[in-house]
Design an enzyme around this catalytic site. Structure first.
Site, PDB file in Angstrom:
ATOM      1  N   HIS A  79      20.941  -5.997   8.637  1.00 58.66           N
ATOM      2  CA  HIS A  79      21.717  -4.750   8.536  1.00 58.66           C
ATOM      3  C   HIS A  79      23.224  -5.008   8.570  1.00 58.66           C
ATOM      4  CE1 HIS A  79      18.232  -1.973   9.104  1.00 58.66           C
ATOM      5  NE2 HIS A  79      17.730  -3.002   9.762  1.00 58.66           N
ATOM      6  N   ASN A 152      14.796   3.657  10.186  1.00 55.37           N
ATOM      7  CA  ASN A 152      14.914   3.211   8.790  1.00 55.37           C
ATOM      8  C   ASN A 152      14.528   4.348   7.857  1.00 55.37           C
ATOM      9  OD1 ASN A 152      15.700   0.559   9.266  1.00 55.37           O
ATOM     10  ND2 ASN A 152      13.657  -0.296   9.058  1.00 55.37           N
ATOM     11  N   TYR A 366      18.136  -6.322  20.565  1.00 52.83           N
ATOM     12  CA  TYR A 366      19.411  -5.700  20.177  1.00 52.83           C
ATOM     13  C   TYR A 366      20.528  -6.040  21.155  1.00 52.83           C
ATOM     14  CZ  TYR A 366      16.912  -3.225  16.515  1.00 52.83           C
ATOM     15  OH  TYR A 366      16.170  -2.930  15.408  1.00 52.83           O
TER      16      TYR A 366
HETATM   17 FE1  HDE Z   1      16.214  -3.953  13.803  1.00 54.18          FE
HETATM   18  N1  HDE Z   1      17.641  -5.267  14.410  1.00 54.18           N
HETATM   19  N2  HDE Z   1      14.791  -5.274  14.416  1.00 54.18           N
HETATM   20  N3  HDE Z   1      14.764  -2.778  13.055  1.00 54.18           N
HETATM   21  N4  HDE Z   1      17.597  -2.705  13.149  1.00 54.18           N
HETATM   22  C1  HDE Z   1      18.967  -5.106  14.272  1.00 54.18           C
HETATM   23  O1  HDE Z   1      20.534  -5.499  15.945  1.00 54.18           O
HETATM   24  C2  HDE Z   1      14.981  -6.281  15.261  1.00 54.18           C
HETATM   25  C3  HDE Z   1      13.424  -2.987  13.103  1.00 54.18           C
HETATM   26  C4  HDE Z   1      17.384  -1.465  12.630  1.00 54.18           C
HETATM   27  O2  HDE Z   1      23.531  -0.062  12.143  1.00 54.18           O
HETATM   28  C5  HDE Z   1      19.761  -6.147  14.971  1.00 54.18           C
HETATM   29  O3  HDE Z   1      22.665  -4.852  16.290  1.00 54.18           O
HETATM   30  C6  HDE Z   1      13.733  -6.828  15.695  1.00 54.18           C
HETATM   31  C7  HDE Z   1      12.696  -1.800  12.771  1.00 54.18           C
HETATM   32  C8  HDE Z   1      18.637  -0.879  12.229  1.00 54.18           C
HETATM   33  O4  HDE Z   1      24.037  -1.481  13.714  1.00 54.18           O
HETATM   34  C9  HDE Z   1      18.681  -7.005  15.637  1.00 54.18           C
HETATM   35  C10 HDE Z   1      12.773  -6.090  15.077  1.00 54.18           C
HETATM   36  C11 HDE Z   1      13.657  -0.862  12.511  1.00 54.18           C
HETATM   37  C12 HDE Z   1      19.600  -1.820  12.549  1.00 54.18           C
HETATM   38  C13 HDE Z   1      17.420  -6.327  15.212  1.00 54.18           C
HETATM   39  C14 HDE Z   1      13.446  -5.125  14.243  1.00 54.18           C
HETATM   40  C15 HDE Z   1      14.927  -1.478  12.693  1.00 54.18           C
HETATM   41  C16 HDE Z   1      18.913  -2.943  13.129  1.00 54.18           C
HETATM   42  C17 HDE Z   1      20.766  -6.871  14.136  1.00 54.18           C
HETATM   43  C18 HDE Z   1      11.285  -6.236  15.296  1.00 54.18           C
HETATM   44  C19 HDE Z   1      13.438   0.595  12.091  1.00 54.18           C
HETATM   45  C20 HDE Z   1      21.079  -1.725  12.301  1.00 54.18           C
HETATM   46  C21 HDE Z   1      22.115  -6.324  14.551  1.00 54.18           C
HETATM   47  C22 HDE Z   1      10.558  -6.752  14.212  1.00 54.18           C
HETATM   48  C23 HDE Z   1      12.914   1.408  13.132  1.00 54.18           C
HETATM   49  C24 HDE Z   1      21.779  -0.981  13.389  1.00 54.18           C
HETATM   50  C25 HDE Z   1      21.852  -5.474  15.664  1.00 54.18           C
HETATM   51  C26 HDE Z   1      23.231  -0.829  13.063  1.00 54.18           C
HETATM   52  C27 HDE Z   1      19.560  -4.083  13.606  1.00 54.18           C
HETATM   53  C28 HDE Z   1      16.223  -6.760  15.631  1.00 54.18           C
HETATM   54  C29 HDE Z   1      12.776  -4.243  13.366  1.00 54.18           C
HETATM   55  C30 HDE Z   1      16.152  -0.757  12.476  1.00 54.18           C
HETATM   56  C31 HDE Z   1      18.701  -8.487  15.311  1.00 54.18           C
HETATM   57  C32 HDE Z   1      13.537  -8.003  16.634  1.00 54.18           C
HETATM   58  C33 HDE Z   1      11.178  -1.615  12.763  1.00 54.18           C
HETATM   59  C34 HDE Z   1      18.840   0.481  11.585  1.00 54.18           C
HETATM   60  O5  HDE Z   1      18.802  -6.985  17.026  1.00 54.18           O
END
Ligand code: HDE
Length: 707
Positions: A79, A152, A366
């Site tokens: 992201h 998402n 996160y």
């Molecule tokens: Fe994320 N995700 N994600 N994700 N995600 C990040 O956190 C992570 C997942 C989502 O605008 C990271 O600050 C894991 C699902 C958004 O700043 C990180 C898993 C969904 C954003 C991270 C998921 C999301 C992130 C990278 C498990 C929808 C951007 C930077 C498989 C519900 C937020 C940060 C923004 C960002 C980890 C899966 C949504 C690496 C371990 C499912 C919208 O921490």
């Protein structure tokens, strides 16, 4: 300022006001160093003589260069590319029966929010329109502390357990030897992962659908994906999922268009968001919640904790609970959009977690990533991340600490500081985790229903309209066609035969491998109309962009009356001509050109209008770039309108397969024409209806159009 001393009432503007103490206004100000010393010369470094070496004592030079050298921070691992805006959330009705979350208690209550939209795979400088999932993350600054809804635009995910996230992301990111491709899943390692982890199947169906190429951030849904819990004052819990629904409907680009936009306007979505806010067309979404009673937890064919499964609206009715309005751009992109730190673990009393194994892992990741990205444990003090609710605890020190904690005690319990800050009872707002009974053996396994990878993928395909199915097949051809390993291409076909044999046969045909001998029949699966974008709202042209093609000698009335009608309906229009400057009507009036054919393209509009005027249309007909403009808009299934001589341009271009007016207003497959310009009002009405449909997928011959 000490927040306890501030007025405690939190309203829609309070976060914007809270940021005021950090804003810097340069107007009419003198230049200073970071120490506040006024600077009187910044063009030359301090030197020993006109041609001599720069002197170390030049503190202004050192400070300026040092700060510049340290301007970059790590981009988000996923992201990275995004855009954000401020706004507010308004509660529609009290949800106190289900949750004690304060921002959901009173109808009309407004809570300030900051929202960041994003793509997942591309780097920070990648194009907005890449085929990808979009992030939709909302920070609610509530009186009970920050609540982050980090969702998402697709309701499910690729994998079922967070432990596989690094594998998934390593496979999707550019390949490690050559760092190719940028912001694209269309490469070997990603599809190698897909065929090795069949739990990805359902999500691939969504990701290769038009959901992954939204027309605008303002025209896409947002889903919590993970299962959370509402908990009410009596301590009763219910499983929940959240959905944001845009009031403008859910609409997509077409794939060819999204690829071209990647070059023509890589900032397309970001620009669209900020332009809409500038024009006062504030993006709006309604929040829905789906709730499942605890006793119904096991009453579904799927496991409600499985993030690769959608909760179909037809089975679990969403309840509308409030509205989000985005009404202010950030002042500074880095300070706000880049430094905002979301965490699904930021919850408030009344909202709790489920045992969804993807969510459980997210709760850790996160915060962990913010520690490195924002440089230490005090990122919650960065202005955009600061809650409006007061903060008191015994966390101390660390890099970039802003708070000046007073007193001697930084431990609990204590007697010297009257035991403060003290734990807060539940009745007074203290967070108490939901008392769920948990027992089990320590094992690395998953629940049996998780192992059904295909039923919902079949339902998804069965729920698509015919054009949507065709788009999915084309997306497979593009994506899998880019995979060099023939073995992976074959495995893709074999895997998707579990979704639908016809689909797999169609994929095989496009990517040069054998069709599967057997396969499933998706037409016997459940059909959920809510899965299809075809069933979205199509009753408005608000904020749609219309290109008006005109040159000297255009018909003034025909141009202006349609332009006015579009504006009255809430659409925006721009006049495109060979050169910027003024063009003159055949009756002498002048009008200003907004863009020329070099500075824009049909991809940046939702519809095209060609007014008449003999001289104007004669000029248009002779130009290849104009013909291309019309062909391309037709190919992308956009509404096209032409009146009187304007119709000649359509005839001159390569577009075919629709009827054209012989007298009356004719509207066929989104092409609206009339020879009779006395009917201009009704003509504009038909054009507006055609634009509201968004895309006319029923155009038969568009593949043959050379654009
Ligand atoms: Fe994320 N995700 N994600 N994700 N995600 C990040 O956190 C992570 C997942 C989502 O605008 C990271 O600050 C894991 C699902 C958004 O700043 C990180 C898993 C969904 C954003 C991270 C998921 C999301 C992130 C990278 C498990 C929808 C951007 C930077 C498989 C519900 C937020 C940060 C923004 C960002 C980890 C899966 C949504 C690496 C371990 C499912 C919208 O921490």
């Amino acid at each position: 300022m000490n927040k306890d001393k501030k007025k405690q009432k939190i309203d829609e503007k309070s976060k914007v006001e809270d940021l005021e103490e950090f804003r810097e206004y340069p107007e009419g100000k003198g230049l200073t160093t970071d120490q506040g010393v006024k600077v009187n010369h910044t063009d030359d470094s301090l030197k020993a003589g006109k041609r001599g070496p720069t002197l170390m004592e030049d503190f202004h030079f050192r400070e300026k260069i040092t700060h510049f050298d340290h301007e970059r921070i790590p981009e988000r691992i996923v992201h990275a590319r995004g855009a954000g805006a401020h706004g507010y959330f308004e509660c529609y009705e009290s949800m106190s029966e289900y949750t004690m979350a304060k921002f959901l208690q009173e109808p009309g209550k407004k809570t300030p929010v900051f929202v960041r939209f994003s793509t997942v795979a591309g780097f920070r400088g990648s194009a907005d329109t890449a085929r990808d999932v979009r992030g939709f993350a909302t920070k609610f600054y509530t009186e009970d502390g920050n609540y982050d809804l980090v969702g998402n635009n697709i309701p499910i995910f690729f994998i079922q357990d967070a432990i596989k996230f690094p594998d998934l992301i390593h496979s999707v990111k550019p390949e490690p030897d050559n760092e190719i491709p940028q912001a694209s899943t269309a490469h070997d390692t990603f599809y190698d992962f897909v065929v090795s982890a069949p739990e990805t199947t359902h999500m691939i169906m969504w990701a290769l659908s038009d959901r992954a190429i939204p027309r605008s951030y303002r025209m896409m849904e947002g889903f919590s994906v993970n299962t959370f819990r509402f908990v009410n004052m009596e301590g009763k819990g219910r499983f929940i999922k959240f959905i944001w629904k845009p009031l403008l409907g859910v609409h997509s680009l077409v794939w060819d268009e999204s690829m071209k936009l990647g070059g023509e306007d890589p900032d397309y979505h970001r620009r669209d968001l900020y332009e809409a806010i500038d024009n006062g067309d504030y993006p709006e979404y309604e929040l829905y919640v789906q709730m499942v009673e605890e006793e119904d937890e096991h009453n579904f064919d799927f496991d409600i904790l499985d993030p690769t499964k959608h909760w179909p609206e037809e089975l679990i009715t969403p309840k509308k609970i409030g509205k989000l309005v985005l009404n202010r751009k950030p002042d500074n992109f880095f300070a706000e959009v880049e430094q905002v730190a979301f965490c699904p673990g930021n919850v408030v009393p009344g909202i709790d977690f489920s045992n969804d194994p993807l969510l459980q892992g997210r709760l850790f990741s996160y915060i962990d990533t913010q520690l490195i990205r924002l440089g230490g444990p005090n990122f919650h003090e960065i202005p955009i991340n600061r809650p409006l609710a007061p903060v008191h605890n015994n966390q101390r020190d660390g890099y970039h600490r802003h708070t000046i904690n007073t007193g001697k005690t930084s431990y609990f319990p204590n007697t010297l500081g009257d035991n403060c800050p003290k734990p807060v009872p539940r009745e007074d707002g203290g967070y108490v985790h939901y008392m769920e009974k948990v027992e089990g053996k320590k094992i690395r396994d998953r629940s049996d229903k998780f192992k059904d990878f295909y039923s919902q993928a079949r339902s998804f395909y069965n729920s698509m309209s015919e054009p949507e199915k065709q788009h999915i097949i084309s997306a497979f051809h593009f994506e899998v066609g880019k995979v060099e390993s023939k073995e992976v291409r074959q495995k893709m076909v074999d895997q998707f035969a579990n979704v639908d044999k016809g689909l797999a046969v169609a994929i095989a045909k496009g990517v040069g491998v054998s069709p599967p001998p057997n396969g499933a029949d998706s037409s016997t699966a459940d059909n959920f109309p809510s899965f299809s974008m075809e069933n979205t709202v199509k009753d408005t042209v608000k904020t749609r962009k219309v290109a008006i093609l005109a040159e000297n000698g255009f018909n003034y009335d025909e141009l202006v009356k349609v332009k006015d009608a579009l504006e009255d309906a809430g659409a925006n229009s721009e006049i495109i001509s060979m050169y910027l400057g003024m063009i003159k009507a055949d009756t002498g009036q002048e009008i200003e050109v907004d863009k020329n054919y070099i500075s824009t393209a049909s991809t940046q509009f939702d519809a095209v209008y060609v007014p008449g005027g003999k001289e104007s249309v004669e000029t248009l007909k002779k130009r290849g770039d104009v013909i291309h403009f019309v062909n391309e808009a037709f190919k992308h299934c956009k509404a096209i309108a032409a009146v009187s001589e304007g119709m000649d341009l359509l005839i001159e271009s390569d577009i075919t397969g629709f009827s054209i007016s012989k007298g009356e207003i004719t509207s066929d497959k989104g092409v609206v024409t009339t020879v009779d310009n006395t009917q201009i009002k009704n003509f504009a009405k038909s054009f507006i209806e055609a634009i509201a449909v968004h895309r006319h997928w029923n155009r038969g011959t568009k593949e043959e159009i050379p654009a």
